[in-house]
Design an enzyme around this catalytic site. Sequence first.
Site, PDB file in Angstrom:
ATOM      1  N   GLY A 191       0.743  -1.257  -0.165  1.00 55.93           N
ATOM      2  CA  GLY A 191      -0.126   0.087   0.013  1.00 55.93           C
ATOM      3  C   GLY A 191       0.823   1.234  -0.076  1.00 55.93           C
ATOM      4  O   GLY A 191       2.061   1.248  -0.501  1.00 55.93           O
ATOM      5  N   LEU A 242       0.445   3.645  -2.127  1.00 53.55           N
ATOM      6  CA  LEU A 242       0.651   3.443  -3.661  1.00 53.55           C
ATOM      7  C   LEU A 242       1.222   4.595  -4.159  1.00 53.55           C
ATOM      8  O   LEU A 242       0.900   5.852  -3.892  1.00 53.55           O
ATOM      9  CB  LEU A 242      -0.332   3.020  -4.410  1.00 53.55           C
ATOM     10  CG  LEU A 242      -0.937   1.575  -3.810  1.00 53.55           C
ATOM     11  CD1 LEU A 242      -2.158   1.214  -4.624  1.00 53.55           C
ATOM     12  CD2 LEU A 242      -0.002   0.376  -3.748  1.00 53.55           C
ATOM     13  N   GLY A 249       5.033   4.057  -8.980  1.00 54.16           N
ATOM     14  CA  GLY A 249       5.825   2.880  -9.239  1.00 54.16           C
ATOM     15  C   GLY A 249       4.955   1.703  -8.977  1.00 54.16           C
ATOM     16  O   GLY A 249       4.935   0.924 -10.074  1.00 54.16           O
ATOM     17  N   HIS A 250       3.903   1.621  -8.233  1.00 54.22           N
ATOM     18  CA  HIS A 250       3.015   0.603  -8.063  1.00 54.22           C
ATOM     19  C   HIS A 250       2.230   0.614  -9.254  1.00 54.22           C
ATOM     20  O   HIS A 250       1.570  -0.386  -9.968  1.00 54.22           O
ATOM     21  CB  HIS A 250       2.379   0.763  -6.668  1.00 54.22           C
ATOM     22  CG  HIS A 250       3.040   0.574  -5.429  1.00 54.22           C
ATOM     23  ND1 HIS A 250       3.351   1.890  -4.572  1.00 54.22           N
ATOM     24  CD2 HIS A 250       3.566  -0.322  -4.758  1.00 54.22           C
ATOM     25  CE1 HIS A 250       3.872   1.282  -3.694  1.00 54.22           C
ATOM     26  NE2 HIS A 250       4.129   0.035  -3.624  1.00 54.22           N
ATOM     27  N   LYS A 287      13.008  -2.491  -8.807  1.00 54.73           N
ATOM     28  CA  LYS A 287      13.307  -1.539  -7.367  1.00 54.73           C
ATOM     29  C   LYS A 287      13.957  -2.587  -6.516  1.00 54.73           C
ATOM     30  O   LYS A 287      14.793  -2.343  -5.549  1.00 54.73           O
ATOM     31  CB  LYS A 287      12.201  -0.770  -6.945  1.00 54.73           C
ATOM     32  CG  LYS A 287      12.119  -0.161  -5.768  1.00 54.73           C
ATOM     33  CD  LYS A 287      12.975   1.238  -5.656  1.00 54.73           C
ATOM     34  CE  LYS A 287      13.087   1.572  -4.235  1.00 54.73           C
ATOM     35  NZ  LYS A 287      12.434   1.023  -3.166  1.00 54.73           N
ATOM     36  N   ASP A 288      13.221  -3.565  -6.235  1.00 57.76           N
ATOM     37  CA  ASP A 288      13.582  -4.578  -5.136  1.00 57.76           C
ATOM     38  C   ASP A 288      13.997  -5.705  -5.662  1.00 57.76           C
ATOM     39  O   ASP A 288      13.438  -6.819  -5.983  1.00 57.76           O
ATOM     40  CB  ASP A 288      12.231  -4.998  -4.246  1.00 57.76           C
ATOM     41  CG  ASP A 288      11.860  -3.708  -3.585  1.00 57.76           C
ATOM     42  OD1 ASP A 288      12.139  -3.327  -2.330  1.00 57.76           O
ATOM     43  OD2 ASP A 288      10.694  -3.042  -4.004  1.00 57.76           O
ATOM     44  N   VAL A 319      10.436   2.726 -11.367  1.00 54.82           N
ATOM     45  CA  VAL A 319       9.981   4.479 -11.815  1.00 54.82           C
ATOM     46  C   VAL A 319      10.590   5.351 -10.709  1.00 54.82           C
ATOM     47  O   VAL A 319      10.406   5.015  -9.777  1.00 54.82           O
ATOM     48  CB  VAL A 319       8.482   4.445 -11.541  1.00 54.82           C
ATOM     49  CG1 VAL A 319       7.712   5.753 -11.756  1.00 54.82           C
ATOM     50  CG2 VAL A 319       7.708   3.286 -12.606  1.00 54.82           C
TER      51      VAL A 319
HETATM   52  P1  AMP Z   1       6.026  -2.360  -1.912  1.00 54.86           P
HETATM   53  O1  AMP Z   1       4.700  -1.876  -1.561  1.00 54.86           O
HETATM   54  O2  AMP Z   1       7.178  -1.490  -1.227  1.00 54.86           O
HETATM   55  O3  AMP Z   1       6.097  -3.635  -0.897  1.00 54.86           O
HETATM   56  O4  AMP Z   1       6.114  -2.757  -3.060  1.00 54.86           O
HETATM   57  C1  AMP Z   1       5.237  -3.564  -3.987  1.00 54.86           C
HETATM   58  C2  AMP Z   1       5.765  -3.738  -5.360  1.00 54.86           C
HETATM   59  O5  AMP Z   1       6.276  -2.602  -5.880  1.00 54.86           O
HETATM   60  C3  AMP Z   1       7.080  -4.543  -5.304  1.00 54.86           C
HETATM   61  O6  AMP Z   1       7.424  -5.420  -6.389  1.00 54.86           O
HETATM   62  C4  AMP Z   1       8.194  -3.360  -5.667  1.00 54.86           C
HETATM   63  O7  AMP Z   1       9.485  -3.831  -6.128  1.00 54.86           O
HETATM   64  C5  AMP Z   1       7.225  -2.549  -6.467  1.00 54.86           C
HETATM   65  N1  AMP Z   1       7.751  -1.215  -6.388  1.00 54.86           N
HETATM   66  C6  AMP Z   1       8.061  -0.251  -5.397  1.00 54.86           C
HETATM   67  N2  AMP Z   1       8.505   0.940  -5.749  1.00 54.86           N
HETATM   68  C7  AMP Z   1       8.705   0.753  -7.181  1.00 54.86           C
HETATM   69  C8  AMP Z   1       9.200   1.653  -8.142  1.00 54.86           C
HETATM   70  N3  AMP Z   1       9.809   2.788  -7.841  1.00 54.86           N
HETATM   71  N4  AMP Z   1       9.193   1.442  -9.435  1.00 54.86           N
HETATM   72  C9  AMP Z   1       9.040   0.049  -9.695  1.00 54.86           C
HETATM   73  N5  AMP Z   1       8.356  -0.796  -8.872  1.00 54.86           N
HETATM   74  C10 AMP Z   1       8.228  -0.508  -7.425  1.00 54.86           C
END
Ligand code: AMP
Length: 301
Positions: free
Chosen positions: A33, A35, A38-39, A151-152, A178
């Site tokens: 969340g 969001l 990137g998400h 990113k991860d 992103v």
């Molecule tokens: P998180 O909510 O941080 O657990 O991220 C959920 C998904 O979004 C994971 O697969 C992350 O790698 C992806 N994500 C987070 N930030 C970015 C970003 N800046 N660009 C692309 N994907 C992202």
Amino acid sequence: MSPRVVRTVAGARRLRREAREAGRRVAFVPTMGALHEGHLALVRRARALGDEVWVSIFVNPTQFGPGEDYDRYPRDLEGDTRLLEREGVATVFAPAEREMYPEPPAVTVGFGGLEDVLCGASRPGHFAGVGLVVLKLFHIVEPDVAVFGQKDAQQAVLIRRLVADLDLPVRIEVAPTVREGDGLAMSSRNRYLGPEERAAAPALYRALQAGRRAVASGETGPAAVEAAMRAVLAAEPRLGVEYAACVDPRSLQPPAGIAGPVLLAVAARLGGARLIDNVLASPDGVHPETLSDLDRAGGFR
Ligand code: AMP
């Protein structure tokens, strides 16, 4: 149309059954969340890969260590759902903690040491928690395809191994990072940054670019590439550098010599935030954007 928000495992399974009976392919984006673009880019990628998009929003306690930001991690289910409505998302799975973990889990997920390097070195137990929750989510949602962010990168490497080693019937797609205009990778944690910290944060991406230049100009020693990245990070005294690494994108170990694409990854503390970023770098100067692009280019031998 507003996404259907389901809070229970049983509810998610019911909707999943309906989608299957209608012959609809489900593309899934797991998130915590808060969001951002990137998400949403992952959601758009998912739309292109499936007939309906499912997003999970769950701040997973088992991937946070003691003293980490689990309690203050930003939560905004209403705002997130509004954003997802605009993206035409079909289903938001947003379980409560006790729905996912009615009792403390006894099963653990290990990755043979891949989870102990890079981010895992300073976050013991983190990737075991990620592996567990992703495995649970895959069993609940049963997606045809799941989209993760470059990113991860370490997370993406481990999830790909999880799927390959356990023959999970899901395709994993890794979508590009992103960034803000100044190169800072978007992250829910960027909101922890004060103005001066925010101004310092793009040093991570600049360091990665310096690493890419070193690789593209023929440097074959991972230590020298790491030194090039560290030199950029050192110019920004607010950064508490955790690692600056040049590793093989599959083993996550430094290569004996750089002869093909490598993963350049950095992590640093900045004020109250811990920031990570990475790029792939290739000696021929044609840098793949994601692990999936690297696959498609035949980069994984
Ligand atoms: P998180 O909510 O941080 O657990 O991220 C959920 C998904 O979004 C994971 O697969 C992350 O790698 C992806 N994500 C987070 N930030 C970015 C970003 N800046 N660009 C692309 N994907 C992202």
